[in-house]
Structures are given as structure tokens and as C-alpha cells.
Write a protein that holds these residues in place. Structure first.
Motif, PDB file in Angstrom:
ATOM      1  N   TRP A   1     120.475 104.382  84.171  1.00  0.00           N
ATOM      2  CA  TRP A   1     121.036 105.363  85.521  1.00  0.00           C
ATOM      3  C   TRP A   1     122.651 105.736  86.247  1.00  0.00           C
ATOM      4  N   ARG A   2     123.198 104.025  85.140  1.00  0.00           N
ATOM      5  CA  ARG A   2     124.834 104.512  85.413  1.00  0.00           C
ATOM      6  C   ARG A   2     125.076 105.371  83.723  1.00  0.00           C
ATOM      7  N   ASN A   3     124.487 105.054  83.026  1.00  0.00           N
ATOM      8  CA  ASN A   3     124.646 105.499  82.049  1.00  0.00           C
ATOM      9  C   ASN A   3     124.516 107.598  82.228  1.00  0.00           C
ATOM     10  N   SER A   4     123.763 107.556  83.080  1.00  0.00           N
ATOM     11  CA  SER A   4     122.913 109.220  83.246  1.00  0.00           C
ATOM     12  C   SER A   4     124.496 110.277  83.250  1.00  0.00           C
ATOM     13  N   ASP A   5     123.774 111.441  83.327  1.00  0.00           N
ATOM     14  CA  ASP A   5     125.117 112.122  84.183  1.00  0.00           C
ATOM     15  C   ASP A   5     125.772 112.152  84.894  1.00  0.00           C
TER      16      ASP A   5
ATOM     17  N   ASP B   1     136.823  97.744  98.468  1.00  0.00           N
ATOM     18  CA  ASP B   1     135.743  99.209  97.722  1.00  0.00           C
ATOM     19  C   ASP B   1     134.653  99.110  97.992  1.00  0.00           C
ATOM     20  N   GLY B   2     133.860  99.985  98.513  1.00  0.00           N
ATOM     21  CA  GLY B   2     132.195 100.353  98.279  1.00  0.00           C
ATOM     22  C   GLY B   2     132.098 101.390  97.852  1.00  0.00           C
ATOM     23  N   GLY B   3     130.634 100.990  96.586  1.00  0.00           N
ATOM     24  CA  GLY B   3     130.312 101.958  95.933  1.00  0.00           C
ATOM     25  C   GLY B   3     129.160 101.997  95.835  1.00  0.00           C
ATOM     26  N   LEU B   4     128.360 103.414  96.026  1.00  0.00           N
ATOM     27  CA  LEU B   4     127.151 103.178  95.144  1.00  0.00           C
ATOM     28  C   LEU B   4     126.633 104.556  94.622  1.00  0.00           C
ATOM     29  N   TYR B   5     124.962 103.853  93.867  1.00  0.00           N
ATOM     30  CA  TYR B   5     124.420 105.098  92.838  1.00  0.00           C
ATOM     31  C   TYR B   5     122.751 104.956  93.302  1.00  0.00           C
ATOM     32  N   LEU B   6     122.355 106.638  93.576  1.00  0.00           N
ATOM     33  CA  LEU B   6     121.033 106.731  93.138  1.00  0.00           C
ATOM     34  C   LEU B   6     120.902 106.556  91.974  1.00  0.00           C
ATOM     35  N   GLY B   7     119.110 105.682  91.567  1.00  0.00           N
ATOM     36  CA  GLY B   7     118.342 106.032  90.168  1.00  0.00           C
ATOM     37  C   GLY B   7     117.370 107.576  90.134  1.00  0.00           C
ATOM     38  N   GLN B   8     117.071 107.524  89.604  1.00  0.00           N
ATOM     39  CA  GLN B   8     115.553 108.880  89.453  1.00  0.00           C
ATOM     40  C   GLN B   8     114.857 108.094  89.585  1.00  0.00           C
ATOM     41  N   SER B   9     114.215 108.043  91.595  1.00  0.00           N
ATOM     42  CA  SER B   9     112.611 106.754  90.972  1.00  0.00           C
ATOM     43  C   SER B   9     111.735 107.863  91.506  1.00  0.00           C
ATOM     44  N   ARG B  10     110.301 107.235  91.948  1.00  0.00           N
ATOM     45  CA  ARG B  10     109.505 107.546  92.975  1.00  0.00           C
ATOM     46  C   ARG B  10     109.892 108.405  93.852  1.00  0.00           C
TER      47      ARG B  10
ATOM     48  N   ALA C   1     116.354  91.051  84.996  1.00  0.00           N
ATOM     49  CA  ALA C   1     115.516  92.568  85.406  1.00  0.00           C
ATOM     50  C   ALA C   1     115.876  93.491  85.696  1.00  0.00           C
ATOM     51  N   ASP C   2     117.161  93.442  86.758  1.00  0.00           N
ATOM     52  CA  ASP C   2     117.401  94.951  87.371  1.00  0.00           C
ATOM     53  C   ASP C   2     118.372  95.305  86.135  1.00  0.00           C
ATOM     54  N   LEU C   3     118.908  95.130  85.437  1.00  0.00           N
ATOM     55  CA  LEU C   3     119.846  95.357  84.032  1.00  0.00           C
ATOM     56  C   LEU C   3     119.594  96.859  83.747  1.00  0.00           C
ATOM     57  N   PRO C   4     118.148  97.265  82.687  1.00  0.00           N
ATOM     58  CA  PRO C   4     118.214  97.784  81.820  1.00  0.00           C
ATOM     59  C   PRO C   4     117.737  99.054  82.942  1.00  0.00           C
TER      60      PRO C   4
ATOM     61  N   SER D   1     135.393 105.440  85.010  1.00  0.00           N
ATOM     62  CA  SER D   1     135.223 104.987  84.118  1.00  0.00           C
ATOM     63  C   SER D   1     133.190 106.039  84.177  1.00  0.00           C
ATOM     64  N   GLN D   2     134.012 106.838  83.077  1.00  0.00           N
ATOM     65  CA  GLN D   2     133.300 107.888  82.572  1.00  0.00           C
ATOM     66  C   GLN D   2     132.680 107.615  80.892  1.00  0.00           C
ATOM     67  N   SER D   3     132.059 106.229  80.624  1.00  0.00           N
ATOM     68  CA  SER D   3     132.262 105.693  79.536  1.00  0.00           C
ATOM     69  C   SER D   3     130.851 105.679  79.742  1.00  0.00           C
ATOM     70  N   LEU D   4     130.221 105.631  78.041  1.00  0.00           N
ATOM     71  CA  LEU D   4     128.502 104.965  78.463  1.00  0.00           C
ATOM     72  C   LEU D   4     129.014 103.828  77.760  1.00  0.00           C
ATOM     73  N   ILE D   5     127.974 103.156  78.997  1.00  0.00           N
ATOM     74  CA  ILE D   5     128.181 101.753  78.392  1.00  0.00           C
ATOM     75  C   ILE D   5     127.169 100.835  77.900  1.00  0.00           C
ATOM     76  N   SER D   6     127.401  99.725  76.748  1.00  0.00           N
ATOM     77  CA  SER D   6     125.980  98.816  76.411  1.00  0.00           C
ATOM     78  C   SER D   6     125.665  98.001  76.674  1.00  0.00           C
ATOM     79  N   ALA D   7     124.497  97.563  76.670  1.00  0.00           N
ATOM     80  CA  ALA D   7     123.521  96.677  76.955  1.00  0.00           C
ATOM     81  C   ALA D   7     124.696  95.258  76.778  1.00  0.00           C
ATOM     82  N   SER D   8     125.498  94.985  75.500  1.00  0.00           N
ATOM     83  CA  SER D   8     126.231  94.010  75.887  1.00  0.00           C
ATOM     84  C   SER D   8     127.454  93.985  77.021  1.00  0.00           C
ATOM     85  N   GLN D   9     128.159  95.558  76.731  1.00  0.00           N
ATOM     86  CA  GLN D   9     129.427  95.199  77.987  1.00  0.00           C
ATOM     87  C   GLN D   9     128.663  95.494  79.227  1.00  0.00           C
TER      88      GLN D   9
END
Length: 182
Positions: free
Chosen positions: A27-31, A93-102, A19-22, A39-47
Motif C-alpha cells: 500500500w505504501r508503495n502504491s502511487d 505528528d499523526g498520519g494514516l493511509y488506507l490500502g485497497q481492500s474489500r 505479518a502486516d508488513l507486506p 518521502s515519495q521513494s519506493l521502499i524495499s522489504a529490507s528498508q
């Protein structure tokens, strides 16, 4: 190994579920996020589905969806360098990103990073964390510096940073004043 639920600093790192994937993909595909990734390519739902299937059975890494209360707010991970269980690995390796949220706020990335690094050093007993940051990603570089990371390499595009547990514990002491009820 099951990815643990971790709640500290006002955030929860919850193991990723389908349920988290969409939200994560949006967020991952946002500029804002994508253009700071290796890897800066856009990812599809199947990928993304294939990625999720692969990571779900790989005990050398942990992937979390960040929550503030019941609101999704971002993503964090730890990935061992060796193809063996994450517990006790010399380097991850550690990584993180934030999404746009309230619930996004100025200290959210710090809270997520503290939570992630507590898990890395206290729970998984990892020797050091290594990460790569684009040289023009000033906010990520500042955050990593505050967390105690040291520059190991700089190729003018990517900066490789490493963090040991003692350096992190010292740096964390300076950051704890921003968080109640740790």
C-alpha cells in the motif's frame, strides 16, 4: 510503552506485527499513497524491516495496522516530536493511509482518524497533533478540516495543520452521527 489495541467506530487499530508488513509496504508503495507522502521513494522489504525494528523499540511513537473485522485496511501512527515517551508530549505528528481492500468505504478514513485522535487526546494526553498534507490532496484536507484541524502554514506545496483537543472534541460531535455503537 506498548502500542495499545484500540477498537472504535467499526475499526481496530492493532499494533503492527511482522505479518502486516507486506500489505503495508504494498500500500505504501502504491502511487495513491506514496505520492502524497513526505518521502515519495519506493521502499524495499529490507528498508521496511529496518524501519520496523527501529519503531518497535521507540516509545515516542505508536504504529498501527487498521483492521475492519479480520481484514487489513490501512495504517495509522502517532509520533512524538520529542525523543521521549509519547505519553503527555506537547506535540505529536499523526498520519494514516488506507490500502485497497474489500472493506474500504467512504467513511473509513474518518473512522480511522477518529480512533487515532481519541487515542492521542484521551489515552496519551498529547497537547496537539500536527500534520502536513500536500496542497493538492483535497480529500485529506477536507477530512482534516472536518476533524477540526487549523492551517498553520502553507508553502504552496505542503500545508501544515494543527489540532487541539478542544477543537477535536467539538468537531467529533458533528461526526458521531455517522457511527453507531461508538
Amino acid at each position: 510503552m506498548l502500542t495499545p489495541l484500540i477498537t472504535r467506530y467499526g475499526v481496530s487499530l492493532k499494533p503492527i506485527i511482522p505479518a502486516d508488513l507486506p500489505s503495508l509496504r504494498r500500500w505504501r508503495n502504491s502511487d495513491e499513497v506514496r505520492l502524497n507522502m513526505l518521502s515519495q521513494s519506493l521502499i524495499s522489504a529490507s528498508q521496511q524491516r529496518l524501519w520496523y525494528e527501529r519503531i518497535s523499540s521507540d516509545d515516542s511513537q505508536c504504529h498501527w495496522c487498521v483492521y475492519v473485522g479480520d481484514t487489513r485496511a490501512g495504517y495509522a501512527n502517532l509520533k512524538g516530536f520529542a525523543k521521549e515517551p509519547l505519553m503527555g508530549q506537547a506535540t505529536a505528528d499523526g498520519g494514516l493511509y488506507l490500502g485497497q481492500s474489500r472493506v474500504r468505504h467512504g467513511l473509513l478514513a474518518t473512522a480511522v482518524a477518529l480512533c487515532q485522535l481519541d487515542a492521542a487526546f484521551e489515552q496519551f494526553k498529547i497537547g496537539q497533533i500536527q500534520t502536513q498534507v500536500k496542497s493538492d490532496n483535497n480529500s485529506a484536507l477536507r477530512l482534516n478540516q472536518m476533524l477540526g484541524y487549523q492551517t498553520q502554514a502553507n508553502d504552496n506545496y505542503w500545508i501544515t495543520l494543527t489540532l487541539t483537543a478542544p477543537s477535536y472534541v467539538r468537531a467529533r460531535q458533528n461526526l458521531l452521527r455517522f457511527f453507531r455503537h461508538v
